[in-house]
Write an enzyme that holds these catalytic residues in place. Structure first.
Site, PDB file in Angstrom:
ATOM      1  CD  GLU A  61      -2.807 -36.050  27.204  1.00  0.00           C
ATOM      2  OE1 GLU A  61      -1.620 -36.445  27.271  1.00  0.00           O
ATOM      3  OE2 GLU A  61      -3.465 -36.080  26.154  1.00  0.00           O
ATOM      4  CD1 TRP A  90      -6.502 -34.854  17.538  1.00  0.00           C
ATOM      5  CD2 TRP A  90      -7.246 -32.920  18.366  1.00  0.00           C
ATOM      6  NE1 TRP A  90      -5.407 -34.148  17.992  1.00  0.00           N
ATOM      7  CE2 TRP A  90      -5.842 -32.959  18.508  1.00  0.00           C
ATOM      8  CE3 TRP A  90      -7.938 -31.785  18.826  1.00  0.00           C
ATOM      9  CZ2 TRP A  90      -5.102 -31.904  19.089  1.00  0.00           C
ATOM     10  CZ3 TRP A  90      -7.220 -30.747  19.383  1.00  0.00           C
ATOM     11  CH2 TRP A  90      -5.825 -30.814  19.521  1.00  0.00           C
ATOM     12  CG  ASN A  97      -8.013 -31.234  27.103  1.00  0.00           C
ATOM     13  OD1 ASN A  97      -9.209 -31.382  26.890  1.00  0.00           O
ATOM     14  ND2 ASN A  97      -7.076 -31.611  26.241  1.00  0.00           N
ATOM     15  CD  GLU A 103      -7.158 -33.407  22.547  1.00  0.00           C
ATOM     16  OE1 GLU A 103      -6.606 -34.464  22.142  1.00  0.00           O
ATOM     17  OE2 GLU A 103      -6.626 -32.657  23.383  1.00  0.00           O
ATOM     18  CG  MET A 109      -1.277 -21.846  19.404  1.00  0.00           C
ATOM     19  SD  MET A 109      -2.883 -21.023  19.532  1.00  0.00           S
ATOM     20  CE  MET A 109      -2.554 -19.831  20.856  1.00  0.00           C
ATOM     21  CE  LYS A 110      -0.243 -30.416  21.012  1.00  0.00           C
ATOM     22  NZ  LYS A 110      -0.101 -31.706  20.303  1.00  0.00           N
ATOM     23  CG  HIS A 133      -8.590 -38.996  21.612  1.00  0.00           C
ATOM     24  ND1 HIS A 133      -8.698 -38.402  20.380  1.00  0.00           N
ATOM     25  CD2 HIS A 133      -7.823 -38.172  22.374  1.00  0.00           C
ATOM     26  CE1 HIS A 133      -8.012 -37.268  20.380  1.00  0.00           C
ATOM     27  NE2 HIS A 133      -7.488 -37.097  21.578  1.00  0.00           N
TER      28      HIS A 133
END
Length: 361
Positions: free
Chosen positions: A149, A311, A190, A255, A64-65, A226
């Site tokens: 990001e 994730w 996000n 994630e 879905m990117k 992360h």
């Protein structure tokens, strides 16, 4: 034990978790691979069993990117994503969709890389991109990572192709455009390391305050998380969550993974690489997962809990092994081993959700 070992001892793993998502009143999610991707759920009945048993929400790791859904300017491809939506619906799972706009070179569609136009033209092109995709999935997804990001480590905005052509306007316009065609989905910004980097967090909070002043329709902040066994501290994470809470925004851990090895740490750089997941390390990881989830529960009020997503399903499938550690050694960042057996880490998440004490026993 290696990343594919099963048969954790009762002493190591504790009581098995019967259904993780039942312990929370918010989504407990996992990212999954699809189709021909490595470790795809479509090719693994064992992985599907884990997904169906323990998680209430799914995120597609890739399909879905941007480049998957919008490969050419006048071409959209929803076939794989629609099949994924059906799998989720058929199994009673909600979807967190990832992501409408992301700068990564391998995910930006080729036509955008060569697009010619002034700022107005770029914003119009991105509006069409966002609204076509968000319209297609309206009513089918619970939430979106609208922009992913956009902020640099160390603060300031990432000099992406979008920033170069529109400044920061593309960020808030993405939220405005998504909300215009999907009135119900939660809309998240996000990012990674916002729970640990004060300068990056400062840029984020400035952006959020600007959004509030201009009534930009953002629902919450996605903290990728992360993180590592030794970094950042629980207090640092909690303080970052509170920045969103204080702005009446939802907090979603989007994630989460916690590898045993921190490749940026001095011990790792000096050659101190953990090559075996010993019972002691597994229990330390259990406590770390518990500490993170407990910090989330303690800091974020119930009405602002957007959910917690890990994730990846099993250790061997983690992006950390293929992308970051370059297969130099195994690592064990997730909740299930390569045989889809529960690790102590799963119990750690369960304990955090349940409000139990976090221990390494």
């Amino acid at each position: 034990m290696t990343g594919t070992d099963s048969g954790w001892s009762e002493k190591t793993s504790g009581t098995e978790v019967s259904k993780l998502s039942k312990l929370a009143k918010f989504p407990v999610g996992v990212s999954v691979a699809y189709g021909n991707e490595a470790f795809s759920y479509t090719n693994s009945p064992a992985q599907q069993a884990v997904i169906k048993t323990h998680f209430s929400q799914l995120t597609a790791g890739n399909i879905m990117k941007m480049s998957y859904l919008h490969p050419a300017r006048d071409t959209y491809n929803f076939t794989q994503a629609d099949d994924f939506v059906k799998f989720a619906k058929d199994n009673g799972k909600t979807l967190h969709a990832h992501a409408l706009i992301w700068h990564a070179d391998y995910q930006v569609p080729a036509f955008m890389k060569t697009y010619q136009g002034d700022k107005a033209a770029w914003l119009a092109m991105l509006k069409t991109h966002v609204q076509t995709i968000a319209t297609h999935f309206s009513g089918k997804v619970a939430s979106w990572d609208v922009v992913n990001e956009a902020i640099n480590d160390g603060g300031g905005y990432r000099n992406s192709i979008f920033y170069q052509n529109t400044g920061t306007d593309y960020i808030e316009q993405a939220f405005i455009n998504a909300r215009a065609v999907d009135k119900k989905a939660d809309l998240y910004y996000n990012d990674y390391n916002i729970e640990a980097d004060p300068a990056k967090l400062h840029t984020l909070t400035g952006m959020l305050d600007g959004f509030k002043a201009r009534s930009v329709p953002i629902t919450g902040v996605g903290f990728q998380m992360h993180i590592y066994m030794d970094y950042p501290s629980v207090s640092t994470m909690s303080a970052a969550f509170k920045q969103a809470v204080d702005r009446n925004l939802k907090v979603k851990i989007t994630e989460l993974d916690i590898p045993i090895n921190n490749p940026f740490s001095p011990p790792y750089q000096a050659g101190d690489i953990k090559r075996e997941l010993t019972p002691a390390l597994a229990l330390a990881q259990k406590k770390r997962y518990c500490d993170v989830v407990k910090a989330y529960m303690d800091t974020v009020p119930a009405r602002l809990r957007g959910g917690v997503t890990v994730w990846g399903v099993s250790d061997p499938s983690s992006w950390l092994i293929s992308d970051l550690f370059k297969n130099a050694h195994a690592d064990w960042p997730l909740l299930f081993d390569g045989a889809y057996q529960q690790k102590p880490a799963l119990r750690g998440v369960a304990d955090g959700l349940s409000g139990k004490a976090c221990t390494n026993t």
